[in-house]
Structures are given as structure tokens and as C-alpha cells.
Write an enzyme that holds these catalytic residues in place. Structure first.
Site, PDB file in Angstrom:
ATOM      1  N   SER A 969     -85.320 -47.232  19.645  1.00 45.71           N
ATOM      2  CA  SER A 969     -84.114 -48.070  19.579  1.00 45.71           C
ATOM      3  C   SER A 969     -82.873 -47.377  20.102  1.00 45.71           C
ATOM      4  O   SER A 969     -81.801 -47.984  20.113  1.00 45.71           O
ATOM      5  CB  SER A 969     -83.875 -48.520  18.129  1.00 45.71           C
ATOM      6  OG  SER A 969     -83.676 -47.404  17.282  1.00 45.71           O
ATOM      7  N   LYS A1012     -79.066 -51.045   9.593  1.00 50.27           N
ATOM      8  CA  LYS A1012     -78.187 -50.502  10.628  1.00 50.27           C
ATOM      9  C   LYS A1012     -76.808 -51.136  10.558  1.00 50.27           C
ATOM     10  O   LYS A1012     -75.791 -50.481  10.806  1.00 50.27           O
ATOM     11  CB  LYS A1012     -78.812 -50.730  11.996  1.00 50.27           C
ATOM     12  CG  LYS A1012     -80.088 -49.916  12.218  1.00 50.27           C
ATOM     13  CD  LYS A1012     -80.724 -50.207  13.570  1.00 50.27           C
ATOM     14  CE  LYS A1012     -81.985 -49.374  13.768  1.00 50.27           C
ATOM     15  NZ  LYS A1012     -82.648 -49.648  15.056  1.00 50.27           N
TER      16      LYS A1012
END
EC number: 3.4.21.53
Length: 1098
Positions: A969, A1012
Site C-alpha cells: 500500500s 489508517k
């Protein structure tokens, strides 16, 4: 030898002479046996002069008259020296004159010329010192001055003279004794291993001088037959006679040793020692004897002290050493002095009292110890002619001889010449023996009483069972057990298959004997069958309002989780049951996964059971053990049903992502059957071996991550994710739950202690940035503990007296404890311990109302120390080449920066390179390579004149190198960092991004968007760039998490570029610094040439 001769004189005339060492032992080799005197038998013996010479030869031990040569002590005798012959002749003449006066009634009067006798002359014409012949029989016919017939007549006259033990025997063979000393009057068997010492004793026997000195070794572990130094032994010993000896074969079959029976006569003191082959050694100074006299002539001995007649010896004319023949042997010879007892008053009250006490102790010991009883009986028989009270010294010696005391204590008794002192020491020794006998008797009685008690109880129980069976009052234990199991089974709704197995096992139990090993196995199995709640369920509560109330009481926030649980309950309300559901809560530590499961059980009114499978490697913990194993048990699920007593409990399986795998099997595979709604309706446990319906059980699992959960197992569970808490949620949780709980635990519930909101914000911002609230709880508890300590220290003992904290029971227990410590500080008993304890010894103290404590942001560091996190993010202003990314961890989300720098300035001659660090694993390294290749392609397409990557040496780093990092990511983050460095343009520090990048620039889906986003909120971000495929996850996020954050989904990197660099000057970005430098260098070179040309023209 003399003891043997006296015994043989009582034998029939035709008796056989026992001359071998194996046949000369008159009594067993026991050191503690004293024999009855035989003086009466000696008196009744007929005179030897009436016997024939042949008869005399059968009963004498004179070696020259014996025809047999196979005895242990047979053999040639060393001839006497001239000095010995002369001394023996003079002594024989003196004793003959004295014997003629005292023994006129039993012997013939000698004639002037010596008289004639019928006694035969020894064949060799020499006298012999063989044991048993009186000293007058020694000498030579050539040197005696008398005719042979006179000598024979004198020998016949002396035949009935009592053998005597010499009063003075100044030099003896010294033999060391180990373990315990010898006492006068009591036999002792010793073993002689030294062949030289054994040969010396043989020589002494042949010479009629079987006397030795026995001294106790000071070292208990010493083992020797020779005394090499006077310091090795005690200086007080005994003068003993060797009454008999037995040959002892060594390991090679040769008879070099012997076992000797010693009979001690009196106490002696070692004045000096002649060690083997050495000079005379004198021990430490000791009292000198009162008088010394010299020995004259040979001596004879008797082993019976009562038959000894002590005679004064005439003065010696020509002295010589009677043990001089021992000097040829390497043995120890001792010069000794006789020790005499101090005079005592027989009528002394102290002596009589001590004597009576010793006798009483003997009686007590004899009543407990049969061995002592036999020894005391033997001693009593030997003293039958006298009174024990009249000989207290002998009684003291006997007490020490029969006791098993310490060698030093026994030696003290031997050395005591004062009778009263000796009796006191002997009493002490025998008292210890009594204490030992009493302890042994007590132990024996305790063991016997326990055995007899058990036998009696067993016998009475059997009689009781028989009587009750006869009267029909009660059946035996087995029948009662069968009836109990039947009653339990009738109350349960067992399935037909289970009931059939139960009946078979119950029938087996009824036909088994209780002593059989199979009986207990069957009984335990039936017990488990009847403990499972077949058909028993708890009444569930599907009230939605009640469920919402319970969930809000226990947890703050988590709206999506609560909604899912309410949906679950609503379906159950409509269907009437919530069967077939397995929930799995996944989230970082400290977010309340386990407590949510407990809240669900309380909301549904179900029984709650929790067990952890973290690190579990044994399948038997899930499926149970086979009944064939010793100590077999069912699995944890069956145990949960037994404990909850319902078929529909809530079972929480904790840490399912940390389950192990070992040689006992794979527990995660065993969970497939347990957590599958289609299979657990007939779950088969190895121990139960009958199908158990678990479809009504609500299973709730917890995990920190799903990566380690096997895919087939994860597919059977409905995953509900719990992300971390944001600052607002943590603030509310701290104010509503954590702070009140911590204040009550610190004992400050009724005290005015305020933890302000600013202090809690500072705790969340600077101390506790993790996803959960467990660390926040610890910090708040620390604050209240510090406050409690401060209050107690400020108030002191006057404000909070210790006496008020104790209850009445506590005060009593404290007083009892202090008394116990003062009286017996080392001894504690069960009763005393019970008195020193109580159920409620203390009560809480009340803090005065005027005490006020306020904890705010300014003084918070006094309670929890300096801040751990000093800023919201790593960079307040990011330089070119630095970009904020977002990462997911087991503890929640975290901000992760990517840094890129230029290692050297760009030159036309520079060569490109790429280096990356930061403890990156394989997937993340591949992402960095992809990002580098993509940025080179992107720059070639968008800014073809910018040749930055053709000449730049780049180093990319991800901070916190101690932490391993992996995952795809970070692709767009690395690409952005490289482009920021190439374009020399900084990225907005309030922008965070996450997404996987392909070589063509496509942005792919990522996971953990919620965590996140929470991390971006904590870091103060205003914008989050994420893949377009994660838009559904973004829409599901609660508004309180998304508040103040702009979410920008992207599908291609070009969209990311437009968001990050919206105001980029493309003309400037399309320039190449290396090319500009090259052009400048060309211009300078051109100007230089032109200048040189002009100079040349001039």
C-alpha cells in the site's frame, strides 16, 4: 588359652582337647555378654594328682604333650632365653614355698629334696608358658637346681592352684579399638587384619601371655591394627585378656587375620608408646600412677574375673621385659599404668539414688527393647551371687557398655575414676538410650494404631453393610450409585442414541466389581453423560431496548458493531432463536473485543464461558481424550456445557488468530467442525463418543488480525472489525468509564480528586496514541495512585491514624500475633495462625472533606512523567522528497513517512543509482522498485526534457528502522516522494495517501482504511488519498472519524499527481539542471575561446 584350660578341667576324663582356633571359642562373639562364674565347679573338681599321667595329658594345653598338630596355635615354640629360664626358676621356687603353706589341704607337702611326683616330665625338658599352666611349671631341668622328680612333684602340687591375672603388667601389646571403648567385665569381639599383629597374638598364646591393651581411636573413621602415635588414641583404655581366637580368611584364601574375643579386666593409662620400628613416644602429660612395680616371671590368666585370685608377687631380683619377644614384630607396644577407682562410700545417698535411677531406666528400656531385656537378664544372672547396689561401679560400666551413645561420651565414662561421677555420666548415656527407645516405641505404636484403626473401620463398615442389607434399610454403594445415575438421567431429555449408550454403560457398571479398574472409568463416563444439560436451556431476552442499554453501559462508540449485534438480536426475536451464528471480532488490542462478547451474553441473558486458544497445540483440548487414557477428559466445549448447565451458552473463543500447531495435531482444523453451523449440530467429542448438539451455542471469537487465521476457518465466521478509537472517543471513554473506575480502585471514591479535561487531552495526545484504551487506563490509574500517595503523605499519621483502620477482629488478631512473636518467635501452630487471621481485619479510612486535588495539563508531568510524543507528526513542514503515507499494524493505523534524497549533485557526467533502507520486507521492496520504474517512465512522458533520473543517485528511507515493514500500500507514497525530489517541489504536510501502484500507474485496493483514517486524524491530516475501489469502506466510516478530513479516491496515479502538485510550473519542471549546467559550461568555454581569439588578434 587359660579360659580354655579351666573349662577343660571340668570335662570328662576321656574328653577330647579342643585346640584349634575354630574350636576354642567357648561363647558367642558378642561384646556384651557376661557369663556366670564357675568357681563352684572348679572347687568340686577332683585333684589332678589323683589322675594318671595319661589323663593329665588329655586335659593340659601344654604344647609338648599334645599329639595333634592341626590346631590354629600349634607349632614349635621359641626356646626361652637364659635370662628367662633363670627368672622362671627363681620365681617357681618362691611360689612353691608359698603354695605349700596355703594349699596344704589340696596338695602334697614337698620333700627336702623337692619331692617326687607322678606328673610326667615334658619331652623336651623345657618349661612352657602355654596358657593355663601355673608359673611354677616353667623352667629348665638343667638350671632349676632341683631334680626332675622334684619338679614333677611340684607341678602336681600346683595343678589346682587358681590361675591369676597379674596385678602389674607394665608393658602390653597395644591394639586400637574403633567406634566405642571397652569396659571391664564385658566381652568384645575384634577383627585383626594385620598379619603381623595376628602372629604376635599367636605367639602370646603360646607363651601363656594373652594380654593386650585396648585403646579407643579418637577418629571414628580410623581403621588400623597398629597405633602409630599416642595422639591417635585416648590415653585411658583397658587391660584385656584374649580369651579365644578364630582364624579369618582373606580374599586370597590365606588365613592371615583372626577374630579375637577380648575380656577387659581393669582400666589402664597409656604412659608411653613404642610404635612399629620406632622409639618410645610419650603422650601428653598424664597423672603418674601411685606406685610402680616390676613384673617377675611368666604369668597365667583367666577369663573369669570372679575366679581370679590376685597374689602379691615377691620382689624381682633380675628384671627383664616379658614382652621382649614382641619387638621382632612390627606392632605397637605400650607402657601402661594401672588406674584404680577412687574410694567411695557405699552408703552414700547420692550413689544409692543414682543407682536406683539407673535400675529404673533399665527397667523402662527393657520393657520397650527386647535386646536390652536379654542383656539385662544376662547381667543379672552373672551378678546373682552379689548385690547390684554394693557394686555401683560395675553397674555404671554395664550401663555404658549396653548403650549406643557417642564414643566421646562413653570414653568419658571409662575415664571417670570417681564412682559418683561415673554413675552420673552413665545415667546420662542410658537416659539418651531411653529417649531413643521411647521415640522408637511411639513410632511403632502410631503405625500399629493407624493400621489397626483402618482394619477396625473396614471390619465395622462391612458389618454395617451386611446388617443394612439384611434389614433392607439401605443397599450397598454400587446399587446406590446406579440408582443415582438413573435419577439424574430421568431428569434430562437425552436423545435416543445417547439414552441407549447410557443404559448400556449403566448395565456394565451394575455387573462390575468396585475394585475393578474398569469400574472407575465407567463411573466417570456416566457422570459426564449426566452432567451435560441435555434439553436444558436458559430463557433468552431479545428486548432490543435492553440490549442497547447494556451495550451503551459497557461501551462507548462502536456504532457499527452495536448495530450489527442489534440486527443479530432482532433476527433472534423474530425466529425465536439465534442458532447457527459464529461472530468474529477483529481489531487491535485494547478496543474491547472480549468485553463486547461478555456484554452480548448479558444482553441476551445467556451463560458466559470464555477460554483462550492462543498457543494451543493439542487437538484433545478441543475434541477431548480417548477414554482409554489415564486421566482422560472431554474437550473444553463439553466442559463449558457442564459448567454453564445450559445448552445455549455464549462461548467466547479468545485469540483465535494465535492458535498453534504441534505433533498432537492441528487444533484449527478441529475448530472447523465446532464452528460450522452445518456440522456442530452433531459434534462428536472423543471422550463422550456420542453426538452433542452445539447448534444452540452462540460462538464469539476474537482476533487481532485475520492474516494468520486459516482461510477455511475464517470462511465459517462472520467478521466484525473494530478499529481504534479517535481522540474524541478516547476522551468520552476516559471521562465515563476509566476515570471513575480508577478513582474507586485507588480508594478515592469519596475524595475530591479532579482529573481535568485538559489533562485527559494531554494524556491522549502526548502519552497514549495507540488504537485502544488499555494504555490510557494504565496512565489514569497511575495518576490516581500518585494522588493517593500524596494525600497520605500530606495528612500523615495524625490525619489518617492506623488504629482507626483496624476492625475489632483485626485488633484482636494483631494482638494475638504480637503475643505469639514475643513468646515463641520461631514456633507457629495452626491454632495460633487461625487466631492471627480474620475475614475483615481492616476498613477503609475516610479522608477529610477539606482535601482537594486537581490534576490539569500543567502538573500532569508530576504524576506520569515527561511526554512521550512531543509533536503530532514527524514533519511540520516537509522538504522536497518527503511524503506521509499510512500503514496498518496490529495496534491499529500509523502514519509512515517516506524520505528521498539526492546523494550527490547532478553533473553531466553523473551516473544514476537507487538505494532503499528502513527494514523493508520483500513486498515493500518490490513496491519501491515499481515506484522507481514508474516515476522514470512518468517523467519521460510528462517532462521529457528533465533528465533527473538519468543522472541522479537517489536514496529512499522509511523511518523507524527497528520496525519491520511490509505490504504493497506504500506504492503511490514512494512514487510521490521520488517525483517531489525530481521536481524539487515539497508536498503538503497535511496530506496523507495510501494505495498500491502498478507499473502502468493504476492504483489498486488496500485494506485497513478505517485504521489508517484514524491514524491520519491523530496526525492532523486534512486530506486522505485512497484507491477508488475502497470508496465503499470510506462511506461506511462513522462521521466522527471522517470529520475534518477530506477523502479523495483515485484510480490512476495521474489523479494523485494533480492533487499533490496542483500549481506546478510545468515549464520549470521540464527543465533539466544537468543540461543547464552543461549549457553554462559550453557558454563559458565559448566565451573563453572568443576571449583567447581576441587576445591573439591583438
Amino acid at each position: 588359652m587359660l579360659s580354655r584350660q579351666r573349662f577343660l578341667r571340668l570335662s570328662p576324663p576321656g574328653g577330647r582337647l579342643l585346640s584349634t582356633a575354630g574350636q576354642t571359642g567357648l561363647y558367642p562373639a558378642s561384646p556384651l555378654i557376661r557369663h556366670r562364674p564357675i568357681a563352684t565347679a572348679l572347687r568340686s573338681c577332683s585333684p589332678l594328682k589323683a589322675r594318671s599321667p595319661a589323663s593329665l595329658s588329655n586335659f593340659t594345653t601344654y604344647s609338648a604333650l599334645r599329639k595333634r598338630k592341626d590346631g590354629f596355635f600349634d607349632g614349635s615354640v621359641e626356646p626361652l632365653s637364659e635370662e628367662e629360664k633363670k627368672a622362671n626358676a627363681e620365681k617357681a621356687k618362691a611360689e612353691e614355698e608359698e603354695a605349700g603353706k596355703s594349699k596344704s589341704s589340696t596338695s602334697d607337702t614337698p620333700s627336702d629334696n623337692g619331692g617326687q611326683s607322678n606328673a610326667p616330665e615334658p619331652p623336651d625338658g623345657k618349661g612352657s608358658a602355654a596358657g593355663g599352666t601355673p608359673p611354677a611349671s616353667s623352667g629348665s631341668s638343667d638350671e632349676s637346681g632341683s631334680s626332675g622328680g622334684g619338679r614333677r612333684g611340684r607341678r602336681s602340687d600346683k595343678a589346682l592352684t587358681k590361675p591369676v591375672v597379674p596385678e602389674i603388667y607394665p608393658q602390653v601389646l597395644a591394639i586400637p579399638i574403633a567406634k566405642r571403648p571397652l569396659f571391664p567385665g564385658f566381652y568384645k569381639a575384634i577383627t585383626i587384619k594385620d598379619p603381623n599383629v595376628a602372629a604376635a597374638i599367636m605367639e602370646m598364646f603360646k607363651r601363656g601371655q594373652p594380654y593386650v591393651g585396648a585403646f579407643l581411636f579418637k577418629d571414628e573413621n580410623a581403621d588400623d591394627d597398629v597405633i602409630r602415635s599416642p595422639d591417635e588414641v585416648y590415653d585411658v583404655g583397658v587391660f584385656a585378656q584374649v580369651t579365644s581366637a578364630f582364624p579369618m580368611n582373606t580374599g586370597n584364601g590365606e588365613g592371615t587375620g583372626l577374630t579375637a574375643i577380648l575380656y577387659p579386666h581393669r582400666r589402664i593409662r597409656l604412659s608411653s608408646l613404642i610404635p612399629p620400628g620406632g622409639t618410645e613416644a610419650v603422650p601428653e602429660p598424664a597423672p603418674k600412677p601411685a606406685e610402680e612395680s616390676e613384673q617377675k616371671g611368666d604369668v597365667v590368666a583367666s577369663f573369669e574375673e570372679s575366679a581370679v585370685e590376685h597374689k602379691p608377687e615377691p620382689p624381682k631380683k633380675n628384671a627383664y621385659e616379658v614382652t621382649s619377644f614382641l619387638k621382632k614384630y612390627p606392632v605397637s607396644i605400650a607402657n601402661v599404668d594401672n588406674l584404680t577407682e577412687e574410694p567411695h562410700d557405699p552408703k552414700s545417698q547420692v550413689i544409692r539414688a543414682v543407682t536406683n535411677e539407673i535400675v529404673n531406666v533399665f527397667k523402662e528400656v527393657a520393657s520397650m527393647n527386647s535386646l536390652f531385656r536379654d542383656q539385662i537378664s544376662t547381667f543379672s544372672i552373672s551378678q546373682s551371687a552379689g548385690n547390684v547396689m554394693s557394686e555401683p561401679a560395675k553397674l555404671a560400666d554395664f550401663a555404658a557398655a549396653v548403650s549406643a551413645g557417642e564414643p566421646s561420651e562413653l570414653q568419658e565414662v571409662l575415664e571417670s575414676l570417681n564412682v559418683e561421677d561415673r554413675m552420673h555420666k552413665a545415667l546420662l548415656v542410658i537416659k539418651k538410650e531411653l529417649a531413643n527407645a521411647q521415640l522408637q516405641s511411639k513410632i511403632t505404636k502410631d503405625v500399629e494404631s493407624k493400621i489397626s484403626k483402618r482394619q477396625r473401620e473396614y471390619w465395622l463398615m462391612e458389618q454395617m453393610k451386611g446388617i443394612r442389607r439384611e434389614l433392607g434399610i439401605e443397599s450397598d454403594g454400587k446399587e446406590k450409585l446406579v440408582d443415582t445415575f438413573k435419577e439424574k438421567a430421568d431428569k434430562l431429555a437425552m436423545p435416543e442414541a445417547v439414552r441407549k449408550v447410557f443404559d448400556e454403560e449403566l448395565n456394565k457398571l451394575a455387573h462390575l466389581e468396585p475394585a475393578a479398574s474398569e469400574f472407575n472409568v465407567t463411573r466417570n463416563y456416566l457422570d459426564w453423560l449426566t452432567q451435560i444439560p441435555w434439553g436444558m436451556r436458559s430463557a433468552e431476552n431479545f428486548d432490543i431496548q435492553n440490549a442497547m442499554k447494556v451495550l451503551d453501559e459497557d461501551h462507548y462508540g462502536l456504532k457499527d458493531v452495536k448495530d450489527r449485534i442489534l440486527e443479530f438480536i432482532a433476527v433472534g426475536k423474530l425466529r425465536g432463536t439465534v442458532e447457527g451464528k459464529i461472530l468474529c471480532f477483529v481489531g487491535p488490542p485494547g478496543v474491547g473485543k472480549t468485553s463486547i462478547g461478555k456484554s452480548i451474553a448479558r444482553a441476551l441473558n445467556r451463560e458466559y464461558y470464555r477460554f483462550s486458544v492462543g498457543g494451543l497445540t493439542d487437538v484433545a483440548e478441543i475434541k477431548g481424550h480417548r477414554r482409554t487414557y489415564v486421566g482422560a477428559l472431554p474437550g473444553r466445549v463439553i466442559q463449558a456445557l457442564k459448567k454453564c448447565k445450559t445448552e445455549n451458552p455464549l462461548i467466547l473463543i479468545d485469540e483465535i488468530d494465535k492458535i498453534g500447531r504441534g505433533y498432537q495435531g492441528d487444533p484449527s482444523s478441529a475448530l472447523l467442525e465446532l464452528l460450522d453451523p452445518e456440522q456442530n449440530s452433531s459434534f462428536l467429542d472423543h471422550y463422550m463418543d456420542v453426538p452433542v448438539d452445539l447448534s444452540r451455542v452462540l460462538f464469539v471469537c476474537t482476533a487481532n488480525m485475520t492474516d494468520t487465521i486459516p482461510r477455511p476457518l475464517l470462511d465459517r465466521m462472520e467478521v466484525i472489525r473494530l478499529s481504534g478509537y479517535v481522540s474524541d472517543e478516547k476522551m468520552a471513554i476516559a471521562e465515563k468509564y476509566l476515570a471513575p473506575q480508577a478513582q474507586e480502585l485507588a480508594g478515592l471514591k469519596e475524595v475530591d480528586v479532579q482529573l481535568t479535561q485538559s489533562a485527559i487531552e494531554e494524556l491522549i495526545k502526548s502519552y497514549c496514541r495507540e488504537a485502544g484504551v488499555r494504555n490510557l487506563k494504565k496512565q489514569i490509574e497511575k495518576v490516581y495512585r500518585k494522588s493517593a500517595l500524596k494525600i497520605v503523605q500530606d495528612l500523615g499519621e495524625k490525619g489518617l491514624p492506623e488504629s482507626e483502620a483496624l476492625t475489632d477482629e483485626g485488633k484482636a488478631a494483631l494482638e494475638e500475633s504480637q503475643k505469639e512473636k514475643e513468646s515463641k518467635p520461631e514456633e507457629t501452630s495452626t491454632e495460633a495462625a487461625e487466631k492471627e487471621t480474620t475475614e475483615k481485619p481492616r476498613k477503609p479510612l475516610k479522608v477529610p472533606e477539606d482535601v482537594h486535588v486537581v490534576i490539569d495539563k500543567d502538573n500532569l508531568k508530576d504524576y506520569v512523567g515527561p511526554p512521550i510524543f512531543t509533536s503530532d507528526r514527524l514533519y511540520d513542514v516537509t522538504p522536497p522528497g518527503v511524503t506521509m503515507g499510512l500503514a496498518w499494524t496490529q495496534l491499529g493505523g500509523a502514519a509512515m513517512y517516506v524520505e528521498a534524497i539526492l546523494q550527490s549533485s547532478l553533473r553531466p557526467s553523473s551516473r544514476p543509482s537507487f538505494e532503499i533502507t528502513g527494514n523493508l520486507k520483500t513486498v515493500m521492496k518490490e513496491s519501491s522498485t515499481i515506484a522507481y520504474s514508474f516515476t522514470k517512465s512518468f517523467m519521460a512522458n510528462e517532462f521529457p526534457d528533465n533528465h533527473f533520473f538519468d543522472r541522479a543517485k537517489i536514496h529512499v528511507h522509511v523511518p523507524e528502522g527497528a520496525v519491520q515493514k511490509d505490504g504493497p500500500s506504500a506504492g503511490i507514497t514512494m512514487a510521490t516522494s521520488l517525483l517531489s525530489l525530481a521536481l524539487d517541489t515539497p508536498v503538503d504536510p497535511a496530506v496523507a495517501m495510501t494505495g498500491e501502484l502498478t507499473l502502468t500507474g493504476k492504483v489498486l485496493r488496500i485494506g485497513g482504511l478505517r485504521e489508517k483514517t484514524v491514524a491520519a486524524r491523530r496526525a492532523g491530516c486534512k486530506m486522505i488519498i485512497f484507491p477508488q475501489d475502497n470508496m465503499s469502506d470510506w462511506l461506511e466510516l462513522p462521521e466522527n472519524i471522517k470529520e475534518g478530513i477530506e477523502g479523495r479516491p483515485v484510480s490512476w496515479y495521474s489523479e494523485v499527481f494533480e492533487l499533490i502538485f496542483p500549481n506546478l510550473d510545468r515549464e520549470k519542471a521540464n527543465r533539466c539542471k544537468a543540461c543547464e549546467i552543461k549549457e553554462k559550461e559550453k557558454e563559458k568555454e565559448k566565451e573563453k575561446k572568443e576571449k583567447e581569439k581576441e587576445e591573439d588578434d591583438d
